[in-house]
Design a protein around this motif. Structure first.
Motif, PDB file in Angstrom:
ATOM      1  N   UNK A   1       0.347  -1.304   0.199  1.00 31.49           N
ATOM      2  CA  UNK A   1       0.359  -0.022   0.009  1.00 31.49           C
ATOM      3  C   UNK A   1       0.639   1.167   0.172  1.00 31.49           C
ATOM      4  N   UNK A   2       2.388   0.840  -0.171  1.00 37.51           N
ATOM      5  CA  UNK A   2       3.309   1.904   0.499  1.00 37.51           C
ATOM      6  C   UNK A   2       3.260   2.536  -1.258  1.00 37.51           C
ATOM      7  N   UNK A   3       2.939   1.687  -2.217  1.00 39.13           N
ATOM      8  CA  UNK A   3       3.408   2.135  -3.163  1.00 39.13           C
ATOM      9  C   UNK A   3       2.446   3.199  -4.352  1.00 39.13           C
ATOM     10  N   UNK A   4       3.452   3.763  -4.469  1.00 37.84           N
ATOM     11  CA  UNK A   4       2.483   5.189  -5.450  1.00 37.84           C
ATOM     12  C   UNK A   4       2.077   5.032  -6.456  1.00 37.84           C
ATOM     13  N   UNK A   5       0.644   3.226  -6.385  1.00 42.22           N
ATOM     14  CA  UNK A   5      -0.136   3.412  -7.758  1.00 42.22           C
ATOM     15  C   UNK A   5      -1.405   3.058  -6.931  1.00 42.22           C
ATOM     16  N   UNK A   6      -1.775   2.121  -8.093  1.00 44.53           N
ATOM     17  CA  UNK A   6      -3.620   2.146  -7.814  1.00 44.53           C
ATOM     18  C   UNK A   6      -3.823   1.095  -8.368  1.00 44.53           C
ATOM     19  N   UNK A   7      -3.931  -0.510  -7.149  1.00 38.27           N
ATOM     20  CA  UNK A   7      -4.654  -1.565  -7.893  1.00 38.27           C
ATOM     21  C   UNK A   7      -5.894  -1.485  -8.834  1.00 38.27           C
ATOM     22  N   UNK A   8      -6.946  -0.438  -8.609  1.00 40.07           N
ATOM     23  CA  UNK A   8      -8.034  -0.509  -9.032  1.00 40.07           C
ATOM     24  C   UNK A   8      -7.542   0.444 -10.686  1.00 40.07           C
ATOM     25  N   UNK A   9      -6.743   1.559 -10.541  1.00 41.01           N
ATOM     26  CA  UNK A   9      -6.215   1.954 -12.124  1.00 41.01           C
ATOM     27  C   UNK A   9      -6.063   0.931 -12.680  1.00 41.01           C
ATOM     28  N   UNK A  10      -5.248   0.226 -12.557  1.00 44.32           N
ATOM     29  CA  UNK A  10      -4.049  -0.679 -12.786  1.00 44.32           C
ATOM     30  C   UNK A  10      -5.392  -2.431 -13.168  1.00 44.32           C
ATOM     31  N   UNK A  11      -6.267  -2.571 -13.041  1.00 46.92           N
ATOM     32  CA  UNK A  11      -7.283  -2.808 -13.601  1.00 46.92           C
ATOM     33  C   UNK A  11      -8.259  -2.927 -14.408  1.00 46.92           C
ATOM     34  N   UNK A  12      -8.291  -1.391 -13.691  1.00 48.05           N
ATOM     35  CA  UNK A  12      -9.600  -0.843 -15.175  1.00 48.05           C
ATOM     36  C   UNK A  12      -9.037  -1.186 -16.854  1.00 48.05           C
ATOM     37  N   UNK A  13      -7.039  -0.244 -16.493  1.00 50.30           N
ATOM     38  CA  UNK A  13      -6.826  -0.259 -18.240  1.00 50.30           C
ATOM     39  C   UNK A  13      -7.095   1.250 -17.989  1.00 50.30           C
ATOM     40  N   UNK A  14      -5.672   2.091 -18.891  1.00 52.37           N
ATOM     41  CA  UNK A  14      -5.610   3.092 -18.913  1.00 52.37           C
ATOM     42  C   UNK A  14      -6.885   4.372 -19.593  1.00 52.37           C
ATOM     43  N   UNK A  15      -7.060   3.754 -19.836  1.00 50.42           N
ATOM     44  CA  UNK A  15      -9.046   4.654 -20.348  1.00 50.42           C
ATOM     45  C   UNK A  15      -9.818   4.412 -20.367  1.00 50.42           C
ATOM     46  N   UNK A  16     -10.138   3.991 -18.634  1.00 50.75           N
ATOM     47  CA  UNK A  16     -10.913   4.138 -17.563  1.00 50.75           C
ATOM     48  C   UNK A  16     -11.903   5.256 -16.809  1.00 50.75           C
TER      49      UNK A  16
ATOM     50  N   UNK B 194     -13.681   4.666  -9.460  1.00 50.90           N
ATOM     51  CA  UNK B 194     -13.905   4.307  -8.098  1.00 50.90           C
ATOM     52  C   UNK B 194     -15.190   2.858  -7.846  1.00 50.90           C
ATOM     53  N   UNK B 195     -16.021   2.493  -8.562  1.00 49.77           N
ATOM     54  CA  UNK B 195     -16.501   1.529  -8.802  1.00 49.77           C
ATOM     55  C   UNK B 195     -15.848  -0.140  -8.051  1.00 49.77           C
ATOM     56  N   UNK B 196     -14.702   0.187  -8.798  1.00 44.08           N
ATOM     57  CA  UNK B 196     -13.309  -1.544  -8.396  1.00 44.08           C
ATOM     58  C   UNK B 196     -12.939  -1.293  -7.495  1.00 44.08           C
ATOM     59  N   UNK B 197     -12.900   0.030  -8.021  1.00 42.76           N
ATOM     60  CA  UNK B 197     -12.677   0.269  -5.377  1.00 42.76           C
ATOM     61  C   UNK B 197     -13.389  -0.258  -4.217  1.00 42.76           C
ATOM     62  N   UNK B 198     -14.981  -0.080  -4.628  1.00 44.75           N
ATOM     63  CA  UNK B 198     -14.796  -0.375  -4.038  1.00 44.75           C
ATOM     64  C   UNK B 198     -16.083  -1.687  -4.014  1.00 44.75           C
TER      65      UNK B 198
END
Length: 311
Positions: free
Chosen positions: A28-43, A49-53
Motif C-alpha cells: 500500500x506504500x507503492x504510489x500506484x492504484x490497483x483499481x486503476x491498473x485493473x481498469x486500464x489506461x482509458x477507464x 471508483x466502482x472497482x475500488x469499492x
C-alpha cells in the motif's frame, strides 16, 4: 528440548506475522492504484471508483489490515484481483509442485557440483585441480542467472535442439535439466569454495594428524572424520537454499516459462495484485522458517554437543 521447541515455534510465528504485516503495508506504500491498473489506461474515474469499492480498497488502511489479519487467521488468503473468483491459496498450491521440482533439482546440482569438487580441491590443495576448481567457482559465482539461463536456452535448446525451450512436458526430467542447472550452478560454485575452506581447516587439525600417525586409512580420515566437521555449515547452507528455492525463484521460472510460485509472484507484482503478493510472500517466509527449523533439529543429530546444550 521442550522449552527450546516452544521458543522456536513462538519465534517462527512472530516472524511470519511480521513478514506478512510488512508485506501488506509495503504494497500500500507503492504510489500506484490497483483499481486503476485493473481498469486500464482509458477507464473513467467512475469505473475506477466502482472497482475500488468492489475490492474494498475504499476503506481505511487500518480497516483493510484488520480484515486481512482476521481472514488470515481463519485460513483465508483472499481472492486474486486479476484472476477473478480464484482463491489465492488454491492458485499458490497449484503452482507449488513446479517450484518444488525446480528447487529439488537445483539443490541436487549444487551438491553434486560443489561438494565433491570442494573436498577434492582441499585434499589436493595447491595443485592444478585446486586452481581449476577455484577459477571455475569464481566464474560460477559471477555469472548472473538470467544470462546463464538465456545462454543455455540459445545453445542447448534453440541451436542444438537437445532440450525443450521452456515450460514443462513429458518426460518432465528432460524439461527440468536446463532450469535446475541454471539454478544450481551458482550455488554449486559457492558450495565448492565453502567446502574447500572448511575441509582445509579440518585437515590441518590435530586429530587428523594423530589419526594419520596411527596409520588410519586416508579414505576413513577424509569421509568419516573430516566430512562430519564440514557437514554442519553445509547442512545450514542446504537448508537456507532449499527454503529460498521453495519460496519461488523468480528469474529462473520467468526465463524458462515455468508456472511456479516465483512466476506467480512476479505477475502479481506487475499487476499490483495485493492478495496474491501477500500470499506468495507468506508462503515464501513459511518455507524458509520451517526449513530453518528442520536444520536446527538436524544439528542435534550431526553434533551431539548441540543436543547437550539444548537439553
Amino acid at each position: 528440548m521442550f522449552w527450546w521447541l516452544a521458543r522456536r515455534l513462538g519465534q517462527m510465528a512472530l516472524v511470519l506475522f511480521g513478514v506478512v504485516s510488512l508485506a501488506f503495508l509495503l504494497v500500500y506504500a507503492v504510489p500506484a492504484d490497483p483499481a486503476a491498473t485493473l481498469a486500464g489506461p482509458n477507464a473513467s474515474a467512475e469505473t475506477i471508483a466502482s472497482i475500488r469499492a468492489q475490492l474494498g480498497l475504499d476503506a481505511p488502511l487500518w480497516e483493510q489490515y484488520l480484515g486481512f489479519i482476521g481472514r488470515l487467521l481463519s485460513g483465508d488468503l483472499g481472492t486474486s484481483y486479476v484472476l477473478r473468483e480464484t482463491s489465492v491459496f488454491e492458485r499458490i498450491v497449484s503452482a507449488l509442485p513446479t517450484t518444488v521440482l525446480v528447487a529439488i533439482g537445483g539443490l541436487i546440482w549444487q551438491i553434486v557440483l560443489g561438494v565433491p569438487a570442494g573436498i577434492y580441491a582441499a585434499y589436493r590443495r595447491g595443485g592444478w585441480v585446486d586452481r581449476t576448481v577455484t577459477f571455475v567457482s569464481l566464474i560460477g559465482l559471477s555469472a548472473p542467472s538470467f544470462w546463464l539461463g538465456l545462454l543455455l536456452i540459445y545453445y542447448f535448446a534453440f541451436s542444438w535442439g537437445l532440450f525443450p525451450l521452456n515450460g514443462l512436458g513429458d518426460p518432465i526430467i528432460w524439461y527440468l535439466v536446463l532450469p535446475t542447472f541454471t539454478l544450481g550452478s551458482g550455488g554449486g560454485a559457492w558450495y565448492a569454495r565453502m567446502t574447500r575452506t572448511n575441509m582445509i581447516e579440518t585437515l590441518d587439525s590435530p586429530f587428523v594428524r594423530m589419526a594419520r600417525a596411527k596409520g588410519m586409512p586416508e579414505r576413513t580420515i577424509l569421509w568419516r572424520h573430516c566430512f562430519r566437521h564440514v557437514a554442519i555449515p553445509l547442512v545450514t547452507m542446504i537448508g537456507l537454499d532449499f527454503g529460498y528455492f521453495l519460496g519461488g525463484v523468480v528469474i529462473v521460472e520467468t526465463v524458462f516459462g515455468l508456472n511456479g510460485i516465483g512466476r506467480l509472484a512476479f505477475d502479481a507484482i506487475s499487476n499490483l495484485d495485493t492478495p496474491m503478493i501477500v500470499g506468495t510472500v507468506l508462503f515464501s517466509a513459511l518455507f524458509i522458517v520451517v526449513v530453518n527449523f528442520i536444520v536446527d533439529l538436524l544439528y542435534s543429530v550431526i553434533d551431539p554437543r548441540v543436543r547437550l546444550q539444548r537439553a
